[in-house]
Design an enzyme around this catalytic site. Structure first.
Site, PDB file in Angstrom:
ATOM      1  N   ASP A 143       0.862  -1.179   0.000  1.00 18.13           N
ATOM      2  CA  ASP A 143       0.000   0.000   0.000  1.00 18.13           C
ATOM      3  C   ASP A 143       0.901   1.232   0.000  1.00 18.13           C
ATOM      4  O   ASP A 143       2.099   1.141   0.296  1.00 18.13           O
ATOM      5  CB  ASP A 143      -0.885  -0.011   1.256  1.00 18.13           C
ATOM      6  N   HIS A 144       0.349   2.359  -0.352  1.00 23.27           N
ATOM      7  CA  HIS A 144       1.049   3.637  -0.259  1.00 23.27           C
ATOM      8  C   HIS A 144       0.718   4.277   1.094  1.00 23.27           C
ATOM      9  O   HIS A 144      -0.453   4.555   1.380  1.00 23.27           O
ATOM     10  CB  HIS A 144       0.620   4.572  -1.394  1.00 23.27           C
ATOM     11  N   TYR A 162      -5.113   4.047   0.587  1.00 28.12           N
ATOM     12  CA  TYR A 162      -6.175   3.132   0.144  1.00 28.12           C
ATOM     13  C   TYR A 162      -5.838   2.487  -1.199  1.00 28.12           C
ATOM     14  O   TYR A 162      -6.719   2.259  -2.024  1.00 28.12           O
ATOM     15  CB  TYR A 162      -7.539   3.829   0.077  1.00 28.12           C
ATOM     16  N   HIS A 163      -4.556   2.179  -1.393  1.00 32.05           N
ATOM     17  CA  HIS A 163      -4.096   1.581  -2.652  1.00 32.05           C
ATOM     18  C   HIS A 163      -3.607   0.154  -2.435  1.00 32.05           C
ATOM     19  O   HIS A 163      -2.556  -0.243  -2.924  1.00 32.05           O
ATOM     20  CB  HIS A 163      -2.962   2.438  -3.255  1.00 32.05           C
ATOM     21  N   LEU A 164      -4.363  -0.646  -1.701  1.00 31.93           N
ATOM     22  CA  LEU A 164      -3.933  -1.997  -1.356  1.00 31.93           C
ATOM     23  C   LEU A 164      -3.931  -2.898  -2.585  1.00 31.93           C
ATOM     24  O   LEU A 164      -4.823  -2.805  -3.442  1.00 31.93           O
ATOM     25  CB  LEU A 164      -4.831  -2.577  -0.268  1.00 31.93           C
TER      26      LEU A 164
END
Length: 546
Positions: free
Chosen positions: A304-305, A479-481
């Site tokens: 994630d970021h 929220y970039h999982l």
């Protein structure tokens, strides 16, 4: 048998689990073929709420459990013992109905690296046609790289604030080139974000892809229908068991003649596989699920970021903090109703910069965002009372990775989510450098007439250990999982699907969502997830024509 049960039972050519970025797109593409039937299962409700369609509704819905999975991560020392919210969309459109509306493909080398890792067909030149097929670019861009005929409008920001102009000018003075199209030949530079907003409305995958497909009798959409198990005959996936209306709802079964396609996202896809007996053998035994197919990569390689924001007070001009409150808000609502530029039709971040954390790097390893607004303690949702501006930053390609693991055989118990943010030393160094860069960009001469002092973390925070403590206390997920069912050859440890997105060792089961990404993209993940859906549609059609 009751009429309700008759309606819920059935056999279709394809069963798709998850009506998000890829699921809606796949439903549209597959039902375009004559005679093909699709059942699309979505655990959440229809996207009826107005806040899901007004871009500014983002702040009201991103943490709303009626339309999200309100997941949180496990605490670690690197997050100061905090659980980090990682909400995922749970409505028609999935996360495209609640996300930040940014359209960002990533760097060409991201996809070349995917191909080089043993995934033929996934180099940038090979996936570019799918990016172009999805989008209807409204604005400047090279037609060799941008799409003009797709269903997804990608537009430029039409609401220009003087602080944004000053920030861009300051970044340019700092050495960043102005880049009018970061989705074009080069990502590097500073400029305004492109977004999935058109005529004041959010263009979710439900609005753009699912709505047209729902006019076809070949598509059946079932909301409030949470998949609880993929059904197998031997090693072939033949259907999905689901509950309609929550944990106490009726259990139903839908069967697939050709394929079950999982588009449930980087948390729910591996959890569903594990509940179905597909995953690391020891994990399945721990939760009492019989092992159907041992596949160690399921739920591993989560990335994630992790982002941090620097906030400054503003003088001399109203920011969104004031404009989004009465009485100014009434004028903005009137403008929105007349389809004129308005704060109601903005993405949360207005300006981007893509840059290197240190000299000598060949491509950007940082993404930055800027907006003439600020949120209390850095969390999206509640605007500060004072005029504020925010510059956030995250590392493009973190080395830290973690897991998604079902806690029990109960499909309604949240899984254990552990991204291990900042566990890798390189990630801490890059984010420190990024935070210092964000501070410098808020202190450029071009912004001097607006800047009124840093409020977070504050000028008293200066040493590396102090700034890292701030990052640990206030850093959040972007929220970039992704990556929890990663693509790779069967010979590569941790691979879950092959380059055709078929699950290794099984038949009739394909995955098309962010979980298959071999590595995280240098971007927000929505555009690349849609590309995966487009390519999956072609792979599926080709397989079954053959």
């Amino acid at each position: 048998m009751s009429h309700a049960l008759d309606r819920d039972a059935g056999t279709f050519d394809y069963v798709i689990v998850g009506a998000g970025a890829a699921g809606c797109l796949l439903a549209h593409r597959l039902t375009a073929d004559a005679g093909v039937t699709v059942c699309l299962l979505e655990s959440g409700p229809s996207d009826w709420h107005p806040y899901l369609h007004i871009p500014a509704g983002f702040v009201k819905k991103i943490f709303d459990p009626s339309v999200t999975w309100p997941f949180t991560t496990e605490p670690t020392e690197q997050t100061n013992g905090r659980r980090i919210p990682v909400p995922q969309g749970r409505t028609l459109g999935g996360s495209t109905s609640i996300n930040g509306l940014v359209y960002n493909r990533g760097q060409a080398q991201d996809f070349d690296d995917w191909a080089a890792a043993g995934n033929p067909g996934w180099s940038f030149n090979e996936v570019l046609p799918y990016f172009r097929k999805t989008e209807r670019r409204i604005g400047a861009g090279d037609d060799q790289l941008r799409g003009r005929d797709g269903l997804l409008p990608v537009t430029d920001i039409d609401w220009i604030h003087p602080i944004c102009e000053a920030f861009i000018e300051g970044a340019h003075q700092f050495g960043m080139p102005r880049n009018p199209d970061y989705n074009g030949a080069s990502q590097q530079g500073v400029g305004y974000f492109q977004r999935t907003i058109d005529r004041g409305l959010r263009m979710s995958s439900a609005r753009t892809f699912l709505r047209p497909a729902q006019r076809r009798k070949a598509l059946t959409v079932r909301t409030h229908s949470q998949a609880t198990q993929v059904l197998f005959e031997g090693k072939r996936a033949v259907g999905v068991r689901y509950r309609r209306g929550g944990a106490q709802g009726a259990e139903q079964t839908v069967r697939a003649r050709h394929e079950v396609i999982l588009c449930a996202g980087a948390i729910n896809t591996p959890r569903l596989l594990q509940l179905s007996g597909v995953g690391p053998e020891a994990w399945l035994r721990d939760i009492g699920v019989p092992v159907l197919h041992a596949l160690p990569g399921v739920g591993n390689h989560l990335k994630d970021h992790f982002s941090i924001r620097v906030v400054a007070r503003v003088k001399g001009v109203a920011t969104i903090n004031q404009i989004a409150r009465a009485p100014r808000l009434w004028g903005q609502i009137a403008r929105w109703l007349m389809v004129r530029p308005s704060v109601l039709a903005l993405s949360p971040s207005l300006v981007h910069f893509f840059w290197q954390s240190r000299e000598g790097l060949k491509r950007p390893d940082l993404q930055g965002v800027f907006t003439p607004a600020s949120y209390r303690e850095g969390y999206v949702g509640m605007l500060d009372q004072y005029p504020g501006m925010t510059c956030g930053v995250w590392q493009h390609r973190p080395q830290s990775m973690g897991t998604v693991r079902a806690k029990s055989a109960d499909p309604f118990e949240d899984p254990e989510i552990q991204p291990n943010y900042l566990a890798h030393e390189d990630d801490r160094r890059v984010l420190l450098d990024g935070a210092r860069l964000a501070r410098k960009l808020l202190q450029t001469p071009a912004l001097a007439s607006f800047a009124d002092g840093e409020s977070m973390p504050g000028v008293q925070v200066e040493r590396d250990d102090e700034l890292m403590d701030y990052i640990r206390r206030f850093g959040v997920s972007s929220y970039h999982l992704n990556g929890t069912a990663r693509m790779g050859p069967a010979s590569a440890p941790g691979s879950v699907v092959d380059s055709n997105l078929l699950v290794h060792g099984l038949t009739g089961l394909r995955i098309a969502d962010a979980s298959v990404m071999p590595d995280i993209v240098s971007a927000n993940t929505c555009a690349a997830t849609m590309m995966i859906g487009e390519k999956a549609a072609d792979l599926i059609r080709a397989a079954h024509r053959a």
